[in-house]
Motif scaffolding. Structure first.
Motif, PDB file in Angstrom:
ATOM      1  N   LEU A  39     -12.243   5.475  -7.740  1.00  0.00           N
ATOM      2  CA  LEU A  39     -10.824   5.264  -7.442  1.00  0.00           C
ATOM      3  C   LEU A  39     -10.403   3.817  -7.681  1.00  0.00           C
ATOM      4  N   VAL A  89      -0.218   0.597  -3.979  1.00  0.00           N
ATOM      5  CA  VAL A  89      -1.347  -0.230  -3.572  1.00  0.00           C
ATOM      6  C   VAL A  89      -2.605   0.253  -4.288  1.00  0.00           C
ATOM      7  N   ARG A  90      -3.304  -0.669  -4.940  1.00  0.00           N
ATOM      8  CA  ARG A  90      -4.547  -0.381  -5.639  1.00  0.00           C
ATOM      9  C   ARG A  90      -5.634  -1.285  -5.053  1.00  0.00           C
ATOM     10  N   PHE A  91      -6.876  -1.018  -5.402  1.00  0.00           N
ATOM     11  CA  PHE A  91      -7.913  -1.942  -4.943  1.00  0.00           C
ATOM     12  C   PHE A  91      -8.967  -2.126  -6.008  1.00  0.00           C
ATOM     13  N   PHE A  93     -11.810   3.468   3.642  1.00  0.00           N
ATOM     14  CA  PHE A  93     -12.946   2.803   2.999  1.00  0.00           C
ATOM     15  C   PHE A  93     -14.214   3.037   3.823  1.00  0.00           C
ATOM     16  N   LEU A 137      -7.483   8.770   0.181  1.00  0.00           N
ATOM     17  CA  LEU A 137      -7.211   7.579  -0.623  1.00  0.00           C
ATOM     18  C   LEU A 137      -6.346   7.912  -1.830  1.00  0.00           C
ATOM     19  N   HIS A 192     -17.396   7.844  -5.235  1.00  0.00           N
ATOM     20  CA  HIS A 192     -16.009   8.281  -5.110  1.00  0.00           C
ATOM     21  C   HIS A 192     -15.068   7.070  -5.008  1.00  0.00           C
ATOM     22  N   MET A 247      -2.825   6.199  -2.572  1.00  0.00           N
ATOM     23  CA  MET A 247      -2.583   5.429  -3.794  1.00  0.00           C
ATOM     24  C   MET A 247      -1.302   5.862  -4.498  1.00  0.00           C
ATOM     25  N   ARG A 268      -9.586   0.606  -9.507  1.00  0.00           N
ATOM     26  CA  ARG A 268      -9.169   0.452 -10.886  1.00  0.00           C
ATOM     27  C   ARG A 268     -10.026  -0.581 -11.608  1.00  0.00           C
TER      28      ARG A 268
END
Lengths: 174, 681
Positions: A169, A146-148, A38, B45, A165, B49, A171
């Motif tokens: 990504l 794992v999503r964020f 991040f 990432l 970007h 994911m 969701r």
């Protein structure tokens, strides 16, 4: 008993294959690596680092991330060296650029977020109501991955710029 | 150059490793020229994911870690299904610690905790596909062999929960729950798959999955399978039959299935239909031995519309409505004394619809609360038995019934490391009702350690086949059957150690009352009765490890003893010892794997009190992925590598041959091969 010998032999044979092992706690390995990623896609205002050449990742409370994040110690991001700091109270967040608040700190979540808002801190958490409560990036799981999600408004308020970007990504963006 | 490649491999292996399971995107060759060592920090990432974290949903009806689940769980991923060359769900379950599978060359039967009663079509196991109940409304069958209607290539992972689940799922969740989670459409893209195996066996599959810009997700798949089966099978018990104990050309097996799924925002519509035809080479139910016209056809389908939405950050509502179909068509060649022999037709038709809903409140103060309700209207539960020539109707039983249930479960964090899970479900049937609680204490002093103390109760309602089937020549009805009940006690210690090992040790005591068992009545007909009280006591040990080079292995050992409480005798078809070992090792990058597995079951007692053989069965698969061509997977498997003589226990229906002794044990396949190729593009 032949079979049991065979089983033992089989396992002993494969043990030398072992190299330094990866932790069993997959979820927090992934979260730690994501946290580090991040930082690559967020722009802090120039003055928020002061004269420090480091970028400070703070981890609140106790969670498996405390150990998995150690792997990021000393790595470079944006030409700065990653430094890991454990914080145990909300008033210790001054100087952090990234703050992870685990779900075990749910009770003190608003206190942490309030303190973070006095500074320029990217807040990341894994409780269900994290972004709804004013946190910036919230982890959740979907199909065992794992999503964020991102609360863009909260980040913009603190003058943090999140790259497209990262937004692509995520969701969910609120 | 060599060094860089090595590092790349380590990195991708690390992702597989941490997940302890498949890492779809990463392992499929989306490598990047990375410069650092074997940690995850250099993963993008996008790659992160794709890494799977092991969570299970079956034990509490909400997602949780394996160590937190109030049960002993096993998870089998699609990666393992491919690497070990598993052909059917039965093959997969055979590899799971503590489970064993018997096959009578018609159906496959699952044994759990030492229980696998002859004459039970897996009615004591609940089988779910994405939460949809697969057990039918006539026999309660959980189909796990080639009659299972979903192509196992469409499975993402399988969760197996040992022990009772009636407090959440009602009937059939007696010894365990199998929940199959299907793959997502995005990952499937376009796939073509074909296999060839011994006994003139072929299969083909075409699948298409996509996500449209509108968000509509579509998955469509069709499979055909055909096997001539073994040309001849020898049954020593039937040596004095006209064919000297041989059954020719009667082991055939063929199936077709289609699967379609459409998802848009919170709604998913699923349709599944499968049909299978199987020759019965064993002369079961007193049919003429060595007549290839005796066969069974099973047909299973459903439409399911489900809805899942998070109403706020802590309230999740899921609901489904469904319509289900099950058809059975058995053609039995019988000899009624005067040649030529005639055909007996045995059919069953089940159709039912229903609805269920579950509301989950997570992190509601210190509670995770689930509430649910389920309703089923079995509008058709018909069984029919007729003779063709001379025409005769032996049975024409038409039924319908309604049942419903409600449950509540609360997981309460008493202290940070200690949680208690309390659940109870009430089920209502026409003739009886049932209340089944479950209590679990899960203590996790540190993340790597979990201690679980579990108490559970479960029931199984007698099905219409057990209660009403009567054909006048082989089976008799018993409408007064009551539900059977089980109480279980488990203590489990799960431990992660040395970063890449996971161990589990457990002891259990199970007690079954009013067990519904097939017996032979005074007029030598089979009849189901609530006669047995049985208990099982046992120990379960397993050790799993994974390594940075992409290797993965597991060994397990189970000791168990099951006894009939009233007589003190040991139960039939119950092995004292079970031992298994699985190992998958990459030979070349993460692209070529060799995966041997060993399975051992100690002798099982047959109905005639003889004992089955106890060889060690070894299977070996070589599997390649993206080798030479991206998207191409190929595997070569050898089953029963050492060609040992394995046997499974035969049910009572194999002891009804006039003038011939009962079949005690049924010989399993010797060494055989399969080649399979799949291409994704």
């Amino acid at each position: 008993m032949n079979l049991f010998h065979l089983l033992i032999v089989m396992f002993v044979l494969i043990i030398p294959v072992t190299e330094s092992g990866a932790a069993a706690e997959a979820e927090y390995q992934v979260k730690a690596a994501m946290l580090y990623n991040f930082a690559k896609f967020v722009e802090w205002p120039a003055d928020s680092f002061g004269s420090d050449s480091r970028i400070i990742f703070c981890v609140a409370g106790k969670s498996p991330l405390n150990s998995t994040i150690q792997q990021m110690q000393g790595k470079q991001v944006k030409g700065r060296t990653v430094s890991i700091r454990q914080v145990s109270r909300p008033d210790e967040v001054a100087g952090c650029q990234v703050l992870f608040i685990p779900h075990s700190e749910n009770i003190r979540l608003s206190a942490y977020l309030q303190q973070a808002n006095h500074n320029v801190v990217l807040t990341v958490g894994d409780q269900e109501r994290f972004t709804a409560s004013g946190g910036m990036i919230g982890f959740y799981e979907e199909e065992n991955k794992v999503r964020f999600e991102i609360n863009l408004e909260a980040a913009q308020k603190r003058h943090l710029q999140i790259s497209s970007h990262l937004l692509n990504l995520a969701r969910r963006v609120r | 150059m060599k060094k860089i490649i090595r590092r790349r491999i380590l990195c991708s292996a690390a992702a597989c490793l941490v997940a302890g399971s498949i890492c779809s995107g990463v392992a499929r060759g989306e490598y990047q020229p990375l410069t650092a060592g074997g940690d995850l920090s250099e993963f993008s990432l996008e790659q992160l994911m794709q890494v799977k974290v092991e969570k299970v949903i079956t034990a509490s009806r909400f997602s949780q870690r394996v160590t937190e689940a109030p049960a002993s769980m096993s998870v089998i991923t699609s990666d393992e299904i491919r690497k070990y060359g598993y052909r059917t769900l039965a093959d997969v379950l055979r590899s799971v610690p503590g489970l064993y599978v018997s096959n009578d060359r018609n159906y496959s039967y699952l044994g759990v905790r030492g229980f696998s009663r002859p004459g039970d079509f897996n009615s004591r196991i609940l089988l779910l596909i994405d939460g949809h109940r697969l057990n039918d409304s006539i026999f309660d069958t959980a189909a796990i062999g080639t009659e299972f209607p979903l192509d196992i290539d469409l499975i993402d992972h399988i969760e197996f929960m040992r022990g009772p689940g009636s407090s959440l799922y009602g009937s059939n969740a007696f010894f365990g729950v199998i929940n199959i989670i299907t793959r997502n459409a995005e990952e499937v893209k376009r796939e073509l798959s074909a296999s060839a195996a011994n006994y003139e066996t072929w299969s083909g599959r075409a699948s298409y999955g996509t996500v449209f810009d509108s968000g509509l997700e579509v998955l469509l798949s069709g499979t055909i399978y055909d096997s001539a089966g073994q040309r001849s099978l020898f049954f020593p018990e039937f040596a004095s039959s006209p064919s000297a104990g041989y059954a020719f050309r009667s082991d055939y097996d063929s199936s077709k299935s289609i699967y379609a799924r459409f998802s848009l925002s919170d709604f998913t519509l699923t349709g599944l239909f499968g049909t299978r035809k199987k020759g019965v080479p064993t002369g079961a139910y007193g049919t003429v031995f060595n007549d290839p016209n005796t066969r069974t056809i099973d047909e299973r389908g459903y439409l399911d519309l489900s809805y899942r939405k998070n109403y706020s950050d802590w309230v999740e509502v899921s609901a489904r409505v469904f319509y289900d179909h099950y058809g059975f068509d058995g053609a039995y060649v019988i000899d009624n004394g005067t040649p030529p022999s005639t055909t007996n037709l045995d059919t069953a038709l089940g159709s039912w619809w229903g609805a269920e809903t579950v509301v989950t409140l997570t992190n509601f103060t210190d509670h995770n609360l689930s509430l649910g309700a389920e309703f089923r209207n079995n509008q058709t539960q018909n069984q029919k038995n007729t003779d063709v020539d001379p025409p005769a109707i032996n049975l024409d039983d038409r039924r319908h019934s309604v049942n419903w249930g409600v449950f509540i479960q609360d997981e309460y964090h008493i202290l940070k490391p200690l949680r208690i899970s309390l659940g109870v479900r009430y089920d209502n049937y026409d003739a009886f009702d049932a209340i089944n609680p479950r209590v679990a204490l899960v203590y996790t002093p540190v993340e790597a350690t979990a201690f679980k103390l579990l108490y559970g109760e479960a029931f199984r309602a007698p099905n219409v086949y057990e209660r009403y089937y009567e054909d006048g020549f082989s089976l008799a009805a018993n409408p007064d059957l009551k539900p059977e009940k089980i109480r279980t006690y488990d203590a489990i210690w799960e431990q992660y150690f040395l970063d890449n090992y996971r161990s589990s040790a457990g002891v259990f005591y199970y007690r079954v009352n009013d067990l519904i068992s097939q017996t032979i009545n005074d007029s030598s007909m089979l009849v189901y009765r609530n006669i047995e009280k049985a208990e099982a006591v046992g120990v379960a040990l397993s050790l799993e490890g994974y390594w940075q080079n992409g290797s993965k292995g597991r060994v397990s050992y189970n000791w168990q003893q099951t006894t009939d409480v009233s007589t003190g005798a040991l139960l039939s078809n119950s092995p004292r010892h079970l031992a298994k070992a699985n190992l998958s090792v990459p030979l070349f990058r993460q692209q070529l794997f060799v995966s041997p597995e060993l399975q051992y079951s100690s002798p099982r007692m047959t109905l005639g009190a003889t004992k089955t053989n106890d060889p060690v069965t070894v299977n070996l698969t070589i599997f390649s992925r993206d080798l030479g061509l991206k998207g191409l997977e190929a595997s070569a498997s050898v089953y029963n590598l050492f060609d040992v003589h394995a046997q499974d226990v035969a049910g009572e229906e194999h002891g009804q041959q006039p003038n011939l002794p009962a079949l005690q044990a049924i010989r399993q396949d010797g060494i055989n091969f399969r080649f399979k190729m799949s291409y994704r593009f």
